[in-house]
Scaffold this motif. Structure first.
Motif: not given
Length: 332
Positions: A202-204, A207-214
């Motif tokens: 939600e924060a990403a 802010a329009g930031a990219r969040l990958d998930v591993v």
């Protein structure tokens, strides 16, 4: 040879009933007789066995705590707080490790029910553990969820706002200039991990930031190393890692150091829990702090209140607020 209450009575020259009164109702015995019995107890080395009496009276002073991973310092600290609260109330805490295994958890709960323990603190393997806890409910043994929020109105729980914690961590990374983050942690079926990921996502997004998930198979140092090695091969690779706990983050630091990379210049790392090892790492680790010992204390306090007033206890869902702790791993 086991010393019995009869041996104490013979040594003191009193009846069995008098010894029993000294042990259980000392105010009913004269001071001189009480001292004679106490002297006989010391001389014979008698140790009272409370288990049978407690079972008869339903007044066991033993609590159990079932944790997901005893090797994780987070649970050690929570247990330390719970134990301190129990001791202050004249109770004893027995620690059990489920190892994140439902069958092992069930065996522990069966043994706890057989022993008629006073109550159970538990971080269930599966969600809120309703299926697993049925055996305790059948014996009217109260349980308090630890690091989980209860969805029931008739069970207490003590947890931390992990959605907020994930948001705090991601927002911090974004504020120091990172636009491509990776969330490292799993399995995502673990409620706390899913909540931390949700907050970070939600924060990403905001802010329009990219969040990958591993997603990792475990929350361990080794899993953190493995995940970081994989991320370093990504193209483009993230500039900051948000780890679901400090053990994963410490593994990430190890992997980055082994590759000769600088933290945070080449990649920033933030953990979660703020265990003691976080501040002591070669690169002091930024983390989201949970009030671990107070979490354990609050859970034990609720359990003792519930066990002492089953019909009148007011069940509560206690939620603590996490705190961002910034160190060199994100702001060096």
């Amino acid at each position: 040879m086991v010393v019995s209450i009869r041996d104490v009575a013979e040594r003191a020259g009193v009846s069995l009933g008098t010894v029993s009164n000294v042990l259980n109702r000392p105010e009913q015995v004269s001071l001189a007789t009480r001292r004679r019995v106490e002297k006989a107890i010391a001389e014979t080395g008698y140790i009272r066995n409370d288990s049978a009496r407690q079972l008869r009276e339903g007044s066991s002073r033993t609590l159990a705590m079932v944790v997901l991973d005893m090797a994780n310092p987070f649970f050690t600290d929570v247990a330390r707080g719970a134990e301190a609260e129990a001791e202050e109330a004249g109770a004893m805490l027995v620690l059990c490790n489920s190892g994140n295994d439902q069958h092992r958890e069930q065996r522990h709960l069966e043994q706890i029910a057989q022993q008629r323990m006073r109550g159970v603190l538990i971080t269930p393997v599966d969600g809120d553990g309703e299926d697993a806890l049925k055996i305790l409910a059948a014996q009217d043994i109260p349980a308090v969820l630890v690091d989980r929020s209860s969805r029931r109105h008739d069970r207490c729980s003590v947890a931390v706002d992990d959605v907020l914690g994930g948001e705090l961590a991601a927002r911090h990374l974004i504020e120091v200039g990172h636009r491509h983050l990776a969330f490292v942690g799993g399995p995502l079926s673990i409620e706390q991990v899913a909540d931390r990921h949700r907050g970070a996502r939600e924060a990403a997004e905001a802010a329009g930031a990219r969040l990958d998930v591993v997603s990792t198979a475990a929350l361990t140092v080794e899993a953190g190393r493995t995940a970081t090695d994989a991320l370093l091969k990504a193209d483009p690779r993230p500039t900051a890692l948000l780890c679901a706990n400090d053990l994963l983050a410490l593994g990430a630091l190890q992997a980055l150091t082994a590759r000769g990379l600088s933290v945070p210049a080449d990649m920033a790392v933030i953990g979660y829990d703020d265990i003691d090892f976080a501040a002591a790492a070669a690169v002091p680790l930024s983390s989201v702090r949970q009030p671990r010992e107070e979490l354990g204390r609050a859970a034990a306090r609720l359990l003792l209140e519930d066990a002492g007033a089953r019909q009148h206890h007011r069940h509560q869902r206690v939620v603590f607020v996490p705190e961002l702790v910034v160190r060199r791993s994100t702001s060096g």
